[in-house]
Design an enzyme around this catalytic site. Structure first.
Site, mmCIF file in Angstrom:
data_model
loop_
_atom_site.group_PDB
_atom_site.id
_atom_site.type_symbol
_atom_site.label_atom_id
_atom_site.label_comp_id
_atom_site.label_asym_id
_atom_site.label_seq_id
_atom_site.Cartn_x
_atom_site.Cartn_y
_atom_site.Cartn_z
ATOM 1 N N CYS A 139 -1.228 13.647 -8.221
ATOM 2 C CA CYS A 139 -2.317 14.627 -8.288
ATOM 3 C C CYS A 139 -2.379 15.452 -6.995
ATOM 4 O O CYS A 139 -1.429 16.169 -6.693
ATOM 5 C CB CYS A 139 -3.631 13.929 -8.622
ATOM 6 S SG CYS A 139 -4.880 15.087 -9.191
ATOM 7 N N TYR A 140 -3.432 15.333 -6.195
ATOM 8 C CA TYR A 140 -3.444 16.064 -4.913
ATOM 9 C C TYR A 140 -2.186 15.734 -4.117
ATOM 10 O O TYR A 140 -1.621 16.586 -3.430
ATOM 11 C CB TYR A 140 -4.690 15.667 -4.108
ATOM 12 C CG TYR A 140 -4.789 16.330 -2.742
ATOM 13 C CD1 TYR A 140 -5.331 17.593 -2.609
ATOM 14 C CD2 TYR A 140 -4.334 15.669 -1.590
ATOM 15 C CE1 TYR A 140 -5.414 18.212 -1.359
ATOM 16 C CE2 TYR A 140 -4.418 16.267 -0.338
ATOM 17 C CZ TYR A 140 -4.967 17.539 -0.233
ATOM 18 O OH TYR A 140 -5.045 18.140 1.001
ATOM 19 N N HIS A 152 -2.303 11.106 -13.609
ATOM 20 C CA HIS A 152 -2.557 9.830 -12.927
ATOM 21 C C HIS A 152 -1.861 8.676 -13.646
ATOM 22 O O HIS A 152 -2.384 8.177 -14.643
ATOM 23 C CB HIS A 152 -4.072 9.560 -12.878
ATOM 24 C CG HIS A 152 -4.785 10.459 -11.927
ATOM 25 N ND1 HIS A 152 -4.911 10.173 -10.589
ATOM 26 C CD2 HIS A 152 -5.381 11.663 -12.110
ATOM 27 C CE1 HIS A 152 -5.572 11.146 -9.982
ATOM 28 N NE2 HIS A 152 -5.865 12.069 -10.887
ATOM 29 N N ASP A 212 -15.392 -15.526 -3.082
ATOM 30 C CA ASP A 212 -14.571 -15.351 -1.887
ATOM 31 C C ASP A 212 -14.653 -16.557 -0.944
ATOM 32 O O ASP A 212 -13.625 -17.067 -0.488
ATOM 33 C CB ASP A 212 -14.965 -14.067 -1.136
ATOM 34 C CG ASP A 212 -14.876 -12.846 -2.041
ATOM 35 O OD1 ASP A 212 -14.177 -12.935 -3.070
ATOM 36 O OD2 ASP A 212 -15.511 -11.832 -1.732
ATOM 37 N N GLU A 232 -1.695 5.698 -12.678
ATOM 38 C CA GLU A 232 -2.340 4.412 -12.353
ATOM 39 C C GLU A 232 -3.457 4.038 -13.323
ATOM 40 O O GLU A 232 -3.882 2.891 -13.357
ATOM 41 C CB GLU A 232 -2.881 4.444 -10.912
ATOM 42 C CG GLU A 232 -4.069 5.359 -10.649
ATOM 43 C CD GLU A 232 -3.685 6.819 -10.386
ATOM 44 O OE1 GLU A 232 -2.588 7.239 -10.790
ATOM 45 O OE2 GLU A 232 -4.515 7.545 -9.801
ATOM 46 N N GLY A 237 -6.982 13.419 -4.501
ATOM 47 C CA GLY A 237 -8.101 13.727 -3.617
ATOM 48 C C GLY A 237 -8.807 14.949 -4.151
ATOM 49 O O GLY A 237 -8.247 15.690 -4.964
ATOM 50 N N LYS A 262 -9.927 -8.404 -5.328
ATOM 51 C CA LYS A 262 -10.780 -9.410 -5.984
ATOM 52 C C LYS A 262 -10.031 -10.175 -7.088
ATOM 53 O O LYS A 262 -10.128 -11.395 -7.176
ATOM 54 C CB LYS A 262 -11.998 -8.715 -6.598
ATOM 55 C CG LYS A 262 -13.086 -9.667 -7.006
ATOM 56 C CD LYS A 262 -13.863 -10.076 -5.793
ATOM 57 C CE LYS A 262 -15.061 -10.913 -6.070
ATOM 58 N NZ LYS A 262 -15.835 -11.116 -4.833
#
Ligand code: XMP
Length: 512
Positions: free
Chosen positions: A83-84, A170, A228, A172, A56, A368
């Site tokens: 991180c944050y 990070h 979708d 990710e 964040g 998605k």
């Protein structure tokens, strides 16, 4: 047995969805909730096997920064702060966080302790993506450092006894090359994940849920041909064969052959497919209209009228309206007092007030790429599963100014050539949206021995992940050259091609 879940608590970081995706890629189901608003009771109700705190933009020691209930750290549930999130973890447990002497941004060399659960099976030398101006300067009691960089002594920390872990970098993002392995380690070595989330189980589960919810009633779906709504249709037809009614309003503003492609994709399925060819009706309603917003309104209103007329013909037992809502539309962001829920275009133009007893949203928990994977699993063709986003008003806002059938046909041909060439060049998946626009500008040209005075086609291609901002795509000159030659040679009344090199902002993706 209930499916294992990892809870992601969001503190306003830009990567929350990516973290949730990575966890699911490791075959563990994940949900995202706002970190500063969730209560301990709500967490216990979810019953996660682990919790991940996101990054964040705030400083944890400043008033007003998003924080969570400190009791979360005493629940005995494994926690990984990122991180944050790691700063919040350390600060909440009695450590000290302060501004860095040297901020770190970008790929950074780290040394990790391969004895830590987080880094088992990895080399000690790793690269991590750093992006921080604060760092942990004093560890809380019971914690030790398990990774460092030249400027960050606590690049990763652990309290093994209490199963509390954190990373300043990070894991990710792709720049942290072994980041997914680190997340995998946390899930499987610390949280005891069993890997019970996969596409096949998911499909079975979704089908069971749909059957439970719908019973023997019937369901109506407005099928636009987009990813979708198409996957929704395929899934519902598998779950409740014969009980699904799909209304596909072909407003005549689709791309070349698109209406027929949609129809073909659904013709062999067990559903009532209703195609309404309303092109002439839409053109009549749009006659003389040049203002883009007015066009949108007229197209939306006409769509509703056609849709309502069709629904009146349906049997009485149609009790549900299905919608193709997906997870990014549902996630609420943390880190702010007001809930910001992503607003999204109402693709089919359906009004909020459609009078149905119940709404069913079978894709509500999927990202998605999971929707696409599910679509493939359900046997939908590639051109539907990988369809790029297409605006509800269709080519109505890509023929600039007043619409005519001739102009629409001309644009359809030019657009089809552009799409075909990008596909042949293998660029159609890396460029997120691309299309041709028929400008209402004409200019002088020369063809053979004659002077021409014909239309200009503009080509647009953008790279974006959220469609809120976008970069113009660097399509190679030779591909553009081929597209330009083909359009001018093959499409009558076009003598000039331009390529749009503005990003968003300041331009928008569409021209109208
Ligand atoms: P803009 O032009 O606003 O487009 O940069 C952002 C994304 O939204 C799509 N778009 C629409 N989608 N109805 C829709 O369903 C609309 O009226 C509409 N206008 C723009 C656009 O194609 C892009 O993906």
């Amino acid at each position: 047995m209930a499916q294992q879940t990892v809870l992601i608590l969001d503190f306003g970081g830009q990567y929350k969805e990516l973290i949730a995706r990575r966890v699911r890629e490791c075959n563990v189901y994940s949900v995202v909730k706002p970190g500063d608003r969730i209560t301990v009771e709500q967490i216990l109700e979810i019953g996660p096997i682990g919790i991940i705190l996101t990054g964040g933009p705030n400083s944890v020691y400043e008033d007003g920064s998003p924080r969570c209930d400190k009791n979360i750290f005493k629940l005995g549930i494994p926690i990984l702060g990122i991180c944050y999130g790691v700063q919040l973890l350390a600060w909440s447990c009695g450590g000290t966080v302060a501004p860095c002497l040297v901020s770190e941004y970008g790929k950074t060399a780290m040394r990790v302790d391969t004895g830590s659960n987080l880094f088992k099976g990895l080399n000690a030398a790793q690269i991590g993506l750093m992006s921080h101006t604060d760092q942990i300067v004093k560890l809380p009691e019971g914690f030790r450092s398990v990774a460092c960089t030249d400027n960050c002594p606590n690049a990763a920390i652990e309290n093994k006894a209490n199963r509390l872990y954190g990373m300043q970098f990070h894991p990710e993002v792709e720049s942290t090359s072994r980041g997914t392995d680190m997340i995998h380690n946390f899930l499987y070595r610390v949280c005891g994940a069993e890997g019970d989330y996969d596409l096949h189980n998911l499909q079975e589960q979704l089908i069971r849920d749909i059957r439970d919810q719908v019973g023997d009633k019937h369901v109506l779906l407005a099928l636009s041909g987009g990813v979708d709504s198409s996957v929704c249709a395929a899934l519902l037809s598998r779950a409740i064969p014969g009980q699904l009614h799909c209304v596909f309003v072909d407003h005549g503003l689709m791309r070349k052959n698109e209406g027929d492609d949609v129809e073909a994709a659904f013709s062999g399925r067990d559903l009532h497919f209703i195609r309404v060819n309303a092109g002439e009706r839409f053109l009549a309603a749009l006659r003389g209209i040049t203002d883009p917003e007015q066009k949108r309104k007229i197209i939306g209103a006409e769509f509703v009228k056609v849709f309502e007329e069709e629904t009146e013909k349906l049997p009485d037992n149609v009790a549900f309206l299905a919608q193709g809502t997906i997870y990014p539309d549902v996630i609420e962001s943390g880190g702010s007092k007001a809930a910001t829920i992503k607003s999204h275009h109402n693709v089919g133009g359906l009004p909020d007030y459609v009078d149905f007893k119940e709404i069913i949203e079978p894709l509500r928990q999927l990202f998605k790429d999971e929707v696409r994977a599910l679509g493939s699993e359900l046997g939908l063709p590639e051109n539907i599963v990988w369809r790029q986003p297409f605006p509800g008003p269709g080519l109505g806002i890509r023929v600039l100014g007043e619409l005519t059938k001739e102009k629409l046909d001309l644009l359809r041909d030019a657009d089809a050539i552009f799409r075909e060439e990008l596909h042949l060049a293998g660029l159609d998946r890396e460029i997120n949206q691309y299309f041709a626009v028929l400008t209402n500008m004409r200019s002088v040209g020369v063809m053979g021995d004659g002077r021409t005075y014909d239309y200009t086609i503009a080509l647009r291609g953008v790279v974006t992940s959220d469609f809120m901002t976008a970069e113009w795509a660097r399509i190679p000159y030779d591909v553009l050259d081929k597209v330009s030659r083909r359009i001018v040679n093959e499409v009558k009344h076009v003598n000039r091609i331009v390529y749009d090199i503005t990003s968003k902002p300041p331009a928008t993706i569409e021209w109208e």
